[in-house]
Design a protein around this motif. Structure first.
Motif, PDB file in Angstrom:
ATOM      1  N   GLY A  32       0.848  -1.196   0.000  1.00 38.68           N
ATOM      2  CA  GLY A  32       0.000   0.000   0.000  1.00 38.68           C
ATOM      3  C   GLY A  32       0.874   1.233   0.000  1.00 38.68           C
ATOM      4  N   MET A  33       0.260   2.367   0.328  1.00 40.10           N
ATOM      5  CA  MET A  33       0.991   3.632   0.293  1.00 40.10           C
ATOM      6  C   MET A  33       1.186   4.106   1.720  1.00 40.10           C
ATOM      7  SD  MET A  33       1.170   4.464  -3.043  1.00 40.10           S
ATOM      8  CE  MET A  33       1.403   6.196  -3.186  1.00 40.10           C
ATOM      9  N   ILE A  34       2.227   4.884   1.898  1.00 44.34           N
ATOM     10  CA  ILE A  34       2.430   5.541   3.189  1.00 44.34           C
ATOM     11  C   ILE A  34       2.745   6.995   2.888  1.00 44.34           C
ATOM     12  CG2 ILE A  34       4.872   4.815   3.224  1.00 44.34           C
ATOM     13  CD1 ILE A  34       4.493   4.746   6.332  1.00 44.34           C
ATOM     14  N   GLY A  35       2.228   7.873   3.714  1.00 42.20           N
ATOM     15  CA  GLY A  35       2.449   9.280   3.387  1.00 42.20           C
ATOM     16  C   GLY A  35       2.172  10.210   4.545  1.00 42.20           C
ATOM     17  N   THR A  36       2.378  11.480   4.259  1.00 41.41           N
ATOM     18  CA  THR A  36       2.185  12.514   5.285  1.00 41.41           C
ATOM     19  C   THR A  36       1.288  13.609   4.736  1.00 41.41           C
ATOM     20  OG1 THR A  36       4.084  13.705   4.487  1.00 41.41           O
ATOM     21  CG2 THR A  36       4.464  12.220   6.326  1.00 41.41           C
ATOM     22  N   VAL A  37       0.630  14.279   5.667  1.00 41.84           N
ATOM     23  CA  VAL A  37      -0.179  15.447   5.319  1.00 41.84           C
ATOM     24  C   VAL A  37       0.320  16.586   6.202  1.00 41.84           C
ATOM     25  CG1 VAL A  37      -2.492  16.435   5.292  1.00 41.84           C
ATOM     26  CG2 VAL A  37      -2.186  14.014   4.771  1.00 41.84           C
ATOM     27  N   VAL A  38       0.709  17.677   5.568  1.00 43.68           N
ATOM     28  CA  VAL A  38       1.251  18.806   6.328  1.00 43.68           C
ATOM     29  C   VAL A  38       0.413  20.045   6.027  1.00 43.68           C
ATOM     30  CG1 VAL A  38       3.321  20.159   6.797  1.00 43.68           C
ATOM     31  CG2 VAL A  38       3.527  17.811   6.015  1.00 43.68           C
ATOM     32  N   ASP A  39       0.132  20.793   7.078  1.00 43.33           N
ATOM     33  CA  ASP A  39      -0.638  22.036   6.898  1.00 43.33           C
ATOM     34  C   ASP A  39       0.270  23.069   6.250  1.00 43.33           C
ATOM     35  OD1 ASP A  39      -1.714  24.641   7.336  1.00 43.33           O
ATOM     36  OD2 ASP A  39      -3.087  23.771   8.799  1.00 43.33           O
ATOM     37  N   VAL A  40      -0.103  23.504   5.080  1.00 44.51           N
ATOM     38  CA  VAL A  40       0.717  24.512   4.376  1.00 44.51           C
ATOM     39  C   VAL A  40      -0.151  25.724   4.052  1.00 44.51           C
ATOM     40  CG1 VAL A  40       2.370  22.895   3.385  1.00 44.51           C
ATOM     41  CG2 VAL A  40       0.226  23.329   2.183  1.00 44.51           C
ATOM     42  N   HIS A  41      -1.191  25.884   4.886  1.00 39.36           N
ATOM     43  CA  HIS A  41      -2.179  26.914   4.547  1.00 39.36           C
ATOM     44  C   HIS A  41      -1.550  28.288   4.340  1.00 39.36           C
ATOM     45  CE1 HIS A  41      -6.264  28.215   4.124  1.00 39.36           C
ATOM     46  NE2 HIS A  41      -5.989  29.249   4.888  1.00 39.36           N
ATOM     47  N   GLU A  42      -0.768  28.691   5.342  1.00 36.17           N
ATOM     48  CA  GLU A  42      -0.183  30.034   5.279  1.00 36.17           C
ATOM     49  C   GLU A  42       0.671  30.198   4.016  1.00 36.17           C
ATOM     50  OE1 GLU A  42      -0.776  28.965   8.525  1.00 36.17           O
ATOM     51  OE2 GLU A  42      -2.241  30.602   8.607  1.00 36.17           O
ATOM     52  N   GLU A  43       1.510  29.179   3.821  1.00 39.10           N
ATOM     53  CA  GLU A  43       2.393  29.231   2.659  1.00 39.10           C
ATOM     54  C   GLU A  43       1.591  29.258   1.363  1.00 39.10           C
ATOM     55  OE1 GLU A  43       2.706  27.368   5.220  1.00 39.10           O
ATOM     56  OE2 GLU A  43       4.780  26.965   5.783  1.00 39.10           O
ATOM     57  N   LYS A  44       0.547  28.407   1.371  1.00 37.66           N
ATOM     58  CA  LYS A  44      -0.267  28.287   0.161  1.00 37.66           C
ATOM     59  C   LYS A  44      -0.977  29.611  -0.129  1.00 37.66           C
ATOM     60  CE  LYS A  44      -2.387  25.780  -3.031  1.00 37.66           C
ATOM     61  NZ  LYS A  44      -1.731  24.987  -4.048  1.00 37.66           N
ATOM     62  N   VAL A  45      -1.519  30.188   0.924  1.00 34.69           N
ATOM     63  CA  VAL A  45      -2.238  31.447   0.748  1.00 34.69           C
ATOM     64  C   VAL A  45      -1.270  32.503   0.231  1.00 34.69           C
ATOM     65  CG1 VAL A  45      -3.388  33.304   1.995  1.00 34.69           C
ATOM     66  CG2 VAL A  45      -4.064  30.951   2.384  1.00 34.69           C
ATOM     67  N   LYS A  46      -0.081  32.502   0.864  1.00 30.77           N
ATOM     68  CA  LYS A  46       0.932  33.466   0.430  1.00 30.77           C
ATOM     69  C   LYS A  46       1.303  33.206  -1.025  1.00 30.77           C
ATOM     70  CE  LYS A  46       3.432  34.753   4.523  1.00 30.77           C
ATOM     71  NZ  LYS A  46       4.520  34.284   5.356  1.00 30.77           N
ATOM     72  N   GLU A  47       1.507  31.918  -1.278  1.00 34.27           N
ATOM     73  CA  GLU A  47       1.896  31.523  -2.632  1.00 34.27           C
ATOM     74  C   GLU A  47       0.833  31.957  -3.637  1.00 34.27           C
ATOM     75  OE1 GLU A  47       1.995  27.352  -4.847  1.00 34.27           O
ATOM     76  OE2 GLU A  47       2.899  27.324  -2.863  1.00 34.27           O
ATOM     77  N   GLN A  48      -0.422  31.769  -3.203  1.00 38.52           N
ATOM     78  CA  GLN A  48      -1.503  32.151  -4.099  1.00 38.52           C
ATOM     79  C   GLN A  48      -1.522  33.651  -4.311  1.00 38.52           C
ATOM     80  OE1 GLN A  48      -5.117  30.455  -2.685  1.00 38.52           O
ATOM     81  NE2 GLN A  48      -5.199  29.021  -4.380  1.00 38.52           N
ATOM     82  N   LEU A  49      -1.295  34.360  -3.191  1.00 43.06           N
ATOM     83  CA  LEU A  49      -1.261  35.815  -3.283  1.00 43.06           C
ATOM     84  C   LEU A  49      -0.156  36.248  -4.237  1.00 43.06           C
ATOM     85  CD1 LEU A  49      -1.842  37.102   0.344  1.00 43.06           C
ATOM     86  CD2 LEU A  49      -3.288  37.450  -1.641  1.00 43.06           C
ATOM     87  N   ILE A  50       0.994  35.576  -4.060  1.00 42.61           N
ATOM     88  CA  ILE A  50       2.131  35.928  -4.916  1.00 42.61           C
ATOM     89  C   ILE A  50       1.826  35.583  -6.358  1.00 42.61           C
ATOM     90  CG2 ILE A  50       4.502  35.279  -5.475  1.00 42.61           C
ATOM     91  CD1 ILE A  50       4.857  35.009  -2.379  1.00 42.61           C
ATOM     92  N   LYS A  51       1.203  34.397  -6.513  1.00 36.98           N
ATOM     93  CA  LYS A  51       0.850  33.977  -7.869  1.00 36.98           C
ATOM     94  C   LYS A  51      -0.093  34.993  -8.498  1.00 36.98           C
ATOM     95  CE  LYS A  51       1.344  29.067  -8.393  1.00 36.98           C
ATOM     96  NZ  LYS A  51       0.716  27.827  -8.062  1.00 36.98           N
ATOM     97  N   GLU A  52      -1.090  35.381  -7.675  1.00 34.44           N
ATOM     98  CA  GLU A  52      -2.051  36.350  -8.182  1.00 34.44           C
ATOM     99  C   GLU A  52      -1.343  37.647  -8.538  1.00 34.44           C
ATOM    100  OE1 GLU A  52      -5.329  36.968  -5.485  1.00 34.44           O
ATOM    101  OE2 GLU A  52      -5.753  34.818  -5.584  1.00 34.44           O
ATOM    102  N   LYS A  53      -0.444  38.022  -7.593  1.00 35.86           N
ATOM    103  CA  LYS A  53       0.271  39.277  -7.797  1.00 35.86           C
ATOM    104  C   LYS A  53       1.099  39.181  -9.075  1.00 35.86           C
ATOM    105  CE  LYS A  53       3.635  41.912  -5.363  1.00 35.86           C
ATOM    106  NZ  LYS A  53       4.555  41.812  -4.286  1.00 35.86           N
ATOM    107  N   GLU A  54       1.774  38.039  -9.172  1.00 33.75           N
ATOM    108  CA  GLU A  54       2.635  37.856 -10.332  1.00 33.75           C
ATOM    109  C   GLU A  54       1.810  37.838 -11.612  1.00 33.75           C
ATOM    110  OE1 GLU A  54       5.524  34.466 -10.636  1.00 33.75           O
ATOM    111  OE2 GLU A  54       6.532  36.000  -9.433  1.00 33.75           O
ATOM    112  N   HIS A  55       0.645  37.195 -11.495  1.00 34.29           N
ATOM    113  CA  HIS A  55      -0.238  37.132 -12.652  1.00 34.29           C
ATOM    114  C   HIS A  55      -0.676  38.543 -13.042  1.00 34.29           C
ATOM    115  CE1 HIS A  55      -3.201  35.491 -15.362  1.00 34.29           C
ATOM    116  NE2 HIS A  55      -4.059  36.334 -14.846  1.00 34.29           N
ATOM    117  N   ARG A  56      -1.022  39.283 -11.955  1.00 34.98           N
ATOM    118  CA  ARG A  56      -1.439  40.661 -12.219  1.00 34.98           C
ATOM    119  C   ARG A  56      -0.301  41.442 -12.868  1.00 34.98           C
ATOM    120  NH1 ARG A  56      -4.027  40.843  -7.304  1.00 34.98           N
ATOM    121  NH2 ARG A  56      -2.364  42.046  -6.368  1.00 34.98           N
ATOM    122  N   ILE A  57       0.906  41.272 -12.282  1.00 32.23           N
ATOM    123  CA  ILE A  57       2.057  41.996 -12.826  1.00 32.23           C
ATOM    124  C   ILE A  57       2.231  41.638 -14.290  1.00 32.23           C
ATOM    125  CG2 ILE A  57       4.583  42.152 -12.762  1.00 32.23           C
ATOM    126  CD1 ILE A  57       4.440  41.910  -9.768  1.00 32.23           C
TER     127      ILE A  57
END
Ligand code: ADP
Length: 881
Positions: free
Chosen positions: A377-402
């Protein structure tokens, strides 16, 4: 194994309770077992039973055991066999298994409750055997045979006799277990004293006394394997009573398998698994393990703490319920694919936490294999990356806007990343500005624009990248290779750093505006402006520049020379303060009108010069307009018209004088004529006779002469102005002309004494009348301007080799130095001379000078105020024949 007990009359209400008991028993037994009632109907069977005989619970058991062909023989035996106290023990029977053929089983059967209080449910167990079962003790002939068999058996086997459990027989494996001690003939207590208190003696006694088989599973036992060495082992074993002929127990058959390794391994595994779990639970991440079929196998406690799920909720695929509905399909697909392909995966999705809030998590899984390489079977981990993801999204959005802003921008814009200035984005405007195409994107600036080498931009970019300070280029020249030619353009541009979410610099934004045309046209303008200024400075006129609002911005050299001020002083002090107060008001009014209407401005007024004197100027201003008619500036000129103004004044004065001069003799003539007429009338009437007509007529004649002279002077003036003064030249005696003229003057002028002096005599070649006119003029002036001293001298002299000079000297009022220069100009009269006293209109000397000059001579004056004047003219002597 159970003994079979005779039927007991058990009330039916106990049946249900008994059935559930049967269920719980069969499910813990490892061998295939089945519970039937006395009719052979199936009450319960364990899963081992189903799988061994490949039966289906519902279909095959509907009609009971006797209906299953497989068990026909067994059924027979069960029915035939007298159900004795001990039931069926180790009945060796061969059963035909589907697909597998015949197999031998040891069948044991007995009542479920040997105490006899229960319903008569019978438990039947099936033990698959390869060898024939051991026989009974009373079958002595088989004993040796039996010994042979069990000494070779892989298990540890021994036979204990009597209530004391004396070792009668043991195979090699058993000897090994007990450290090859001499045990045969000894009681267990004697042979293996160390197992006292390990419960075995009690179990043996129990089997011996009860006649019931005892099965132990993974029971620990400590045995000496050397003299001092106690060894821990785990055994699976059976204590089976051996019956004598009278069916009484007289010994115990011991069959044991050493499962120490297995147990130890499992324990280790369990331990390490526990360890792992403990570890896994302390990891601040969610850890999960799935089975090969993808179902959830394990989630560490972090999962439950994070999601608030309880274990039962997250079973199988229940954990997906905590995933955001929009992400569920994606994650299911990703997971299934990874699981099927047994490959790594990473996915981010939104997971609902215990508060009910969805947060971004990063889930990574890898395939998990057993030591044997089997997929587990599979073994794995789940990590909370909310803050990073939100930031990343913001940056992505910003970059997209730029990016979209850059793409859409009309201004040439490019984005460079990294120290090497890779062109990440360049919009069309920038690409056009560079004179390149879209292939430059992705290249470094050095690769894309090699012509920049040696220009300051690479260094500037590096500096901006280092310091983070924006660079503003203003009209910086840039040499760019456009259409194969290196061309210089001028640009206003910025280099501005771009920072990531941590504030680190990762690139530079370059925006540029091409101002080449502006710079070039301004340079042209500057050039033409400076040419204009040069030109304006050369002009004797005063030139100034005024902006559209009426502010003076430029004064040419003419202005500076005139006022003795600098341009700044002129602007500061307000040039209008230099306008004569009389004209100031009109100037303001007119100028405001022009500023408003854009109409040309023209006005005459006086400006103060550096000597503090006002001079008349003609001032003009014209608006310079753009193509839309909007006023850009005013160009103003001021031309000094002081002389013209004075000339005009002289003309005015002249006209005044002319009318006065003409009026005086005419009034006088009119008076004499009237007097003569009245005398004539009186004479006719005889009242008078011998009246002095002659004297009066002479006076009239004198006045007429004066008028004639006046008129001829004016005629001469106009002739001179039109250049039409004709000279009637002849050779004549200058001495005679002087004598005649003086005589004539003396004739009419009795108040003065005119002397002719000098003894030089000569002829001249010229216009006798006009030279006479000059003489008359000088002598009459001498008379006019010396009212108190009557002596006038006319002298003729040899001036030089070829010239003769004539001087007219008086002792009159004289002429000031300044006026001496001007008296030969037409209409000039010395200021301050009383016009009434000294009549005249200022053309006598002008004409005289003109006439003498036309005879190649000259006319000069020497004079001193209050002492008198000497006017001298020279003439060429006539050549002797
Ligand atoms: P006008 O008709 O006024 O005499 P002229 O041209 O003959 O005109 O003379 C010009 C001016 O020169 C006179 O107005 C006078 O002021 C001055 N002037 C001419 N001759 C003499 C003189 N002999 N003595 C003083 N002033 C003179």
């Amino acid at each position: 194994m159970k003994n079979i007990i005779n039927d007991a009359n058990i009330p039916k209400k106990q049946r249900a309770a008994e059935m559930s008991r049967a269920k719980s028993i069969v499910n813990i037994i490892k061998e295939p077992v089945v519970v039937v009632d006395k009719d052979g109907s199936i009450i319960e069977a364990n899963s081992e039973f189903y799988s061994t005989f490949q039966l289906q619970r519902n279909n095959d058991f509907e009609f009971g055991l006797k209906n299953i062909p497989l068990f026909q023989e067994l059924n027979q035996v069960l029915e035939n066999k007298q159900r004795g106290k001990h039931g069926i023990t180790d009945l060796n029977i061969s059963l035909e298994l589907p697909n597998e053929g015949k197999k031998n089983f040891l069948i044991n059967a007995g009542l479920l409750d040997p105490q006899g209080n229960s319903l008569d449910f019978i438990l039947i167990s099936f033990n698959e055997v390869d060898v024939k079962p051991v026989g009974k003790r009373n079958e002595k002939n088989d004993l040796e045979n039996f010994h042979d068999i069990f000494s070779q058996a892989p298990a540890m086997i021994c036979i204990l006799r009597g209530p004391e459990h004396i070792f009668e027989l043991a195979n090699d494996n058993y000897f090994q277990l007990v450290g090859n001690r001499e045990i045969l003939g000894k009681t267990v207590r004697e042979a293996l004293p160390e197992i006292e208190n390990q419960g075995f003696f009690e179990m043996l006694d129990n089997v011996y006394n009860s006649g019931e088989t005892f099965t132990g599973s993974e029971l620990p036992i400590k045995l000496y394997v050397g003299k001092q060495e106690l060894k821990n082992s785990f055994l699976d074993f059976v204590y089976q009573p051996i019956l004598d002929a009278s069916n009484e127990v007289d010994g115990i058959f011991v069959h044991a398998v050493d499962v120490t390794e297995k147990v130890m391994a499992r324990k280790k595994l369990e331990e390490s698994e526990n360890e792992l779990r403990k570890l896994v639970d302390t990891v601040p991440a969610i850890i999960w393990i799935t089975r090969p079929d993808g179902q959830n196998h394990y989630l560490n406690k972090n999962w439950f703490e994070y999601t608030g799920q309880i274990e039962s909720e997250s079973k199988d695929f229940g954990w997906l319920k905590a995933v955001h509905p929009d992400d569920e399909k994606r994650i299911r697909e990703t997971f299934t694919k990874a699981n099927n392909n047994q490959e790594d995966f990473t996915i981010s999705f939104r997971l609902r936490n215990w508060e009910g809030t969805y947060r971004w998590v990063l889930d990574s899984g890898s395939p998990n294999y057993s030591a044997e390489g089997e997929y587990e079977g599979m073994i794995g981990t789940v990590v909370d990356v909310h803050e990073e993801k939100v930031k990343e999204q913001l940056i992505k959005e910003k970059e997209h806007r730029i990016r979209s802003v850059i793409k859409e921008a009309d201004v040439a814009t490019a984005l460079y990343t990294g120290r090497e200035m890779t062109i990440e984005i360049a919009n069309d405007a920038m690409i056009e500005l560079w004179g390149k195409d879209h292939s430059v994107v992705g290249k470094t600036l050095r690769e894309a624009l090699p012509e920049l080498e040696g220009q300051p931009f690479h260094d500037l970019l590096q500096e901006v990248y280092e310091t983070g300070e924006t660079y503003w280029g203003k009209e910086d020249p840039v040499d760019l290779m456009i259409d194969g030619k290196l061309q210089t353009g001028y640009f206003n541009f910025t280099y501005k750093v771009l920072r990531n979410e941590k504030g680190g610099i990762y690139g530079i934004l370059n925006m540029a505006v091409d101002v080449t045309e502006m710079v070039k046209s301004r340079e042209l303008l500057k050039e033409s402006e400076s040419r204009f200024k040069q030109l304006a400075d050369l002009l004797p006129e005063k030139v100034a520049n005024i902006d559209a609002h009426g502010n003076f911005v430029y004064f040419n050299q003419g202005w500076l020379d005139y006022t003795g001020l600098t341009a700044e002083e002129l602007i500061e002090k307000g040039w209008m303060n230099y306008i004569h107060p009389h004209e100031k008001e009109d100037y303001f009014k007119n100028w405001q009108d022009s500023l408003k209407s854009g109409k040309e401005f023209e006005m005459e007024f006086r400006y103060l010069n550096k000597k503090n004197k006002y001079k008349w100027h003609l001032s003009r201003a014209e608006a310079v307009k753009d193509e839309n008619g909007k006023i850009q500036m005013w160009i103003c000129t001021a031309t000094e018209i002081q002389k013209i103004k004075l000339e005009e004044k002289r003309k005015e004065d002249f006209l005044k004088m002319v009318s006065h001069e003409l009026k005086t003799p005419i009034t006088s003539i009119k008076g004499y004529v009237q007097l003569l007429l009245s005398l004539l009338k009186k004479e006719k009437e005889g009242e008078i006779s011998g009246k002095p007509y002659e004297m009066y007529l002479e006076r009239v004649d004198h006045q007429i002469n004066r008028l004639t002279r006046l008129i001829s002077e004016m005629l001469d003036l106009s002739r001179i102005e039109k250049n039409k003064l004709d000279l009637q030249k002849e050779t004549f005696s200058l001495n005679s002309l002087i004598a005649e003229t003086v005589q004539d003057i003396n004739y009419t002028n009795t108040g003065h004494n005119i002397y002719i002096t000098g003894d030089y005599e000569c002829d001249v070649y010229g216009d006798k009348d006009r030279i006479g006119q000059v003489l008359i003029n000088l002598v009459t002036n001498a008379i006019k301007y010396s009212p108190l001293n009557p002596d006038i001298e006319v002298r003729i002299n040899k001036a030089n080799e070829s010239k003769v000079s004539v001087s007219v000297k008086d002792a009159g009022i004289g002429i000031g130095k300044e006026s001496q220069k001007k008296i030969f100009k037409r209409f000039y009269r010395v200021d301050g001379n009383n016009e009434e006293t000294y009549s005249g209109f200022g053309i006598g000397l002008y004409l005289a000078n003109e006439i003498i000059q036309r005879h190649s001579g000259s006319l000069r004056v020497k004079s001193e105020m209050g002492k008198g004047s000497v006017f001298t003219f020279t003439l060429l002597e006539a050549l002797e024949d």
